[in-house]
Every structure is written in structure tokens, then in C-alpha cells.
Scaffold this motif. Structure first.
Motif, PDB file in Angstrom:
ATOM      1  N   GLU A 187       3.904  -2.270   3.246  1.00 47.46           N
ATOM      2  CA  GLU A 187       3.211  -0.156   3.466  1.00 47.46           C
ATOM      3  C   GLU A 187       4.099   0.829   2.878  1.00 47.46           C
ATOM      4  O   GLU A 187       4.857   0.803   4.270  1.00 47.46           O
ATOM      5  CB  GLU A 187       2.656   0.185   4.477  1.00 47.46           C
ATOM      6  CG  GLU A 187       1.223   0.540   4.226  1.00 47.46           C
ATOM      7  CD  GLU A 187       0.151   0.266   4.066  1.00 47.46           C
ATOM      8  OE1 GLU A 187      -0.334   1.131   3.026  1.00 47.46           O
ATOM      9  OE2 GLU A 187      -0.102  -0.175   4.411  1.00 47.46           O
ATOM     10  N   ARG A 219       2.483   7.172   2.188  1.00 46.38           N
ATOM     11  CA  ARG A 219       1.199   8.225   1.845  1.00 46.38           C
ATOM     12  C   ARG A 219       1.370   9.469   0.661  1.00 46.38           C
ATOM     13  O   ARG A 219       0.950   9.051  -0.451  1.00 46.38           O
ATOM     14  CB  ARG A 219       0.206   8.153   2.516  1.00 46.38           C
ATOM     15  CG  ARG A 219      -0.097   6.819   3.297  1.00 46.38           C
ATOM     16  CD  ARG A 219      -1.584   7.169   4.276  1.00 46.38           C
ATOM     17  NE  ARG A 219      -1.641   6.019   5.378  1.00 46.38           N
ATOM     18  CZ  ARG A 219      -2.555   4.447   4.698  1.00 46.38           C
ATOM     19  NH1 ARG A 219      -3.240   5.321   2.594  1.00 46.38           N
ATOM     20  NH2 ARG A 219      -3.167   3.953   5.323  1.00 46.38           N
ATOM     21  N   GLY A 231       0.794  -1.207   0.029  1.00 50.04           N
ATOM     22  CA  GLY A 231       0.393   0.173   0.061  1.00 50.04           C
ATOM     23  C   GLY A 231       0.534   1.123   0.574  1.00 50.04           C
ATOM     24  O   GLY A 231       2.043   1.000   0.501  1.00 50.04           O
TER      25      GLY A 231
END
Length: 330
Positions: free
Chosen positions: A235, A238, A214
Motif C-alpha cells: 500500500e 494516499r 493501493g
């Protein structure tokens, strides 16, 4: 201009420093020649190491060779020389990318000398970075480093960053289904870690980093569609911190300047405690490369996209032995 002779051992050590530079898929597309008579290094393109699908114009080859050239200049300045550098000095010999003549008792670039400790510490990190923002002071210093090599480094504004990320995502999707890109990966990546001690180039499986679970970091998956036993997933950040390095023009000389600027930025980033990697996928597709340019000025030619941040250091990757890339002539 005073000159001191360089021993063969000294020349070898200088080229060893130069050759730890980054290059696309770690192809290491360079050769060096040292001419004793004129005390001159020649940097030449190794055309047997061109990536025919990802780099048909040899732009990435020039970037990698430019990075090796910067490392050579840093190593020379570190030892008190002033490197007299000429790019593409002979139009009749396009394979000769640059010459460097060490001049003694000159005024050296102290900024270059300070970068020397980072030459062997700099490695691409394909691991997740945290969300700590890079201070403005460091961003400004990195931009200044690029400017010193006649290039421009910009950090995209939030809306332009989103566009850059979408372009990189589109390019990565194309690469995963493009037969030519798969061919390049098959040629220059190793998924079998048993080859760690035998390979001299390419990207080994241990340097792929984890598979992206992600996040928005624009990671190239060097495994392609091949399974890699035991590879973890993670992950990623972001909001990746990307920087676009560009030049005013787009000729081979500009690609060499961009390669030097890229390495100067990477070495300084390493000294500042940053980890770095590349996001070059969109630059491999002509229709995706153009929108990467600075939207404010609408000018410039994007040469590389860098991913920077705070995270694990990357591992070293294989290097060709110096005797394979260096000729010393009378």
C-alpha cells in the motif's frame, strides 16, 4: 587565472562522481572527454542510449546529462575548484552538451560543496513513503535550489495535485498498452536478478520496488506486463507529495538547466533525510505534458515530476565502468 593540472586518476574519480547521476531507465546517456591541454572536461551525448519511444526529442537525455553535469560541478567545488561551465558551446557540434574548466583560486559556490556527501547516497526509492508532511522550511530550500539553476520547483496545491495525479495515471495506463513503451522497458529493465553482477546499466528487478496494491502514488511499473517471481505488493501513500520542476523555455539548453536543477534538488533532499523518485510518465506524452504547468501563471514548461517523502532508501543501480565513458586526450 591559476590552474593546477589534474592527474588521470583525479579525472577518473571526478567522472565517477558525475556518473552516479540519475537518468531515464538508467540508460546513462553520457560520455566525458578530458582535454589535458586546455584543462577542460567535455560532456557529450551518447546517442546510442536514446530511448526512441519515450524520448524521441532527447529531452530526457539532456535531463540526465544535466544531472551528471551538476554532479561534476559539485565534485569540483568540493575539492576547491571553481567550475567555469558553458552549455552547448559549439552550435556546429550538437553532441557537445557542455564544457567545464576547473579554475583555481576562484569563489566557489559553497552551497554546491555542501551537497557532495549526497552524491553517492542518492538513489531512487520506489517504496511506499509515510504521510509525514515535508516541513515548509525544506520545501522552500528545495525551491531555492532549483532557482539557483534557473528553474522553478513548485508543490502543487491540492486541486492541482489531483489533476497531476490523474495525468500521471492516464500516462501509466497508456504505457502499459503501448508497444513502443514496452520495447523501451524490454531494452532497459532486467527482471532476472541473476544479472545483478553482470549488468552495467538499466533498472534491475531488485530496484523495481513492490507492486502497488493501493494508494495514489504515481508509480511506474517497470515490470510492465511481465511477471516478476517473488515480487511483493504494498500500500502506497494516499496523498503523495509531488513537486513539478519547470523552466521558462523549452530548448535543449533549458533541458540541461533543468537536469542540473533536478539533481541539485535531489541531493539537497537526500541531505535533508528525504527519499525521492520520479514520476515522468505524463512527460512522455505531448498532450499530457502541457497541463502539468503551473495553473496560476499558466506559463513554464514542465520538465520532471518528483515524488518526495519519508520512507526507505532505494538501492543503488548498476553503473558503467569509467573507462567506458571517459576519454583523456592531450
Amino acid at each position: 587565472m591559476n590552474q593546477r593540472a589534474l592527474s588521470d586518476e583525479h579525472v577518473t574519480n571526478l567522472v565517477r562522481d558525475a556518473a552516479v547521476a540519475p537518468s531515464m531507465h538508467n540508460a546513462q546517456p553520457w560520455r566525458f572527454r578530458y582535454l589535458r591541454g586546455s584543462h577542460t572536461f567535455q560532456l557529450r551525448a551518447d546517442l546510442g542510449r536514446v530511448l526512441p519511444h519515450a524520448d524521441p526529442q532527447q529531452r530526457a537525455l539532456h535531463l540526465g546529462c544535466g544531472a551528471a553535469l551538476l554532479n561534476l560541478r559539485v565534485a569540483l567545488v568540493h575539492e576547491g575548484w571553481r567550475p567555469e561551465t558553458r552549455l552547448r558551446p559549439d552550435p556546429a557540434d550538437p553532441g557537445l552538451l557542455a564544457t567545464v574548466r576547473p579554475i583555481a583560486l576562484g569563489t566557489a559556490d559553497s552551497g554546491l560543496a555542501a551537497l557532495y556527501p549526497a552524491i553517492h547516497r542518492r538513489h531512487s526509492s520506489r517504496y511506499p513513503f509515510d504521510d509525514t508532511q515535508i516541513p515548509q522550511r525544506i520545501r522552500a530550500a528545495l525551491s531555492d535550489a532549483a532557482d539557483r539553476e534557473e528553474a522553478t520547483l513548485t508543490f502543487p496545491s491540492p486541486w492541482h495535485l489531483q489533476e497531476v495525479l490523474e495525468l500521471l495515471e492516464e500516462a501509466e495506463a497508456r504505457n502499459l498498452t503501448d508497444p513502443g513503451s514496452s520495447q523501451d522497458l524490454a531494452e532497459w529493465t532486467r527482471i532476472d536478478d541473476s544479472s545483478v553482477n553482470t549488468e552495467r546499466d538499466g533498472v534491475p528487478g531488485y530496484a523495481f520496488g513492490p507492486r502497488k496494491l493501493g494508494g495514489k502514488a504515481p508509480m511506474r511499473d517497470f515490470a510492465g506486463n511481465r511477471p516478476v517471481a517473488g515480487r511483493a505488493a504494498a500500500e502506497f501513500e494516499r496523498t503523495p507529495q509531488l513537486a513539478v520542476l519547470s523552466t521558462a523555455h523549452d530548448l535543449p539548453e533549458d533541458w540541461l538547466r533543468a537536469g542540473q536543477a533536478m539533481e541539485r534538488v535531489l541531493l539537497l533532499a537526500t541531505l535533508e533525510g528525504l527519499s525521492t523518485s520520479f514520476a515522468s510518465q505524463a512527460l512522455e506524452w505531448s498532450d499530457l505534458r502541457w497541463p502539468l504547468r503551473d495553473p496560476v501563471s499558466g506559463t513554464g514548461h514542465a520538465q520532471i515530476v518528483l515524488r518526495l517523502g519519508y520512507g526507505p532508501e532505494g538501492p543503488g543501480t548498476p553503473r558503467r565502468p569509467v573507462p567506458d565513458i571517459l576519454d583523456i586526450e592531450p
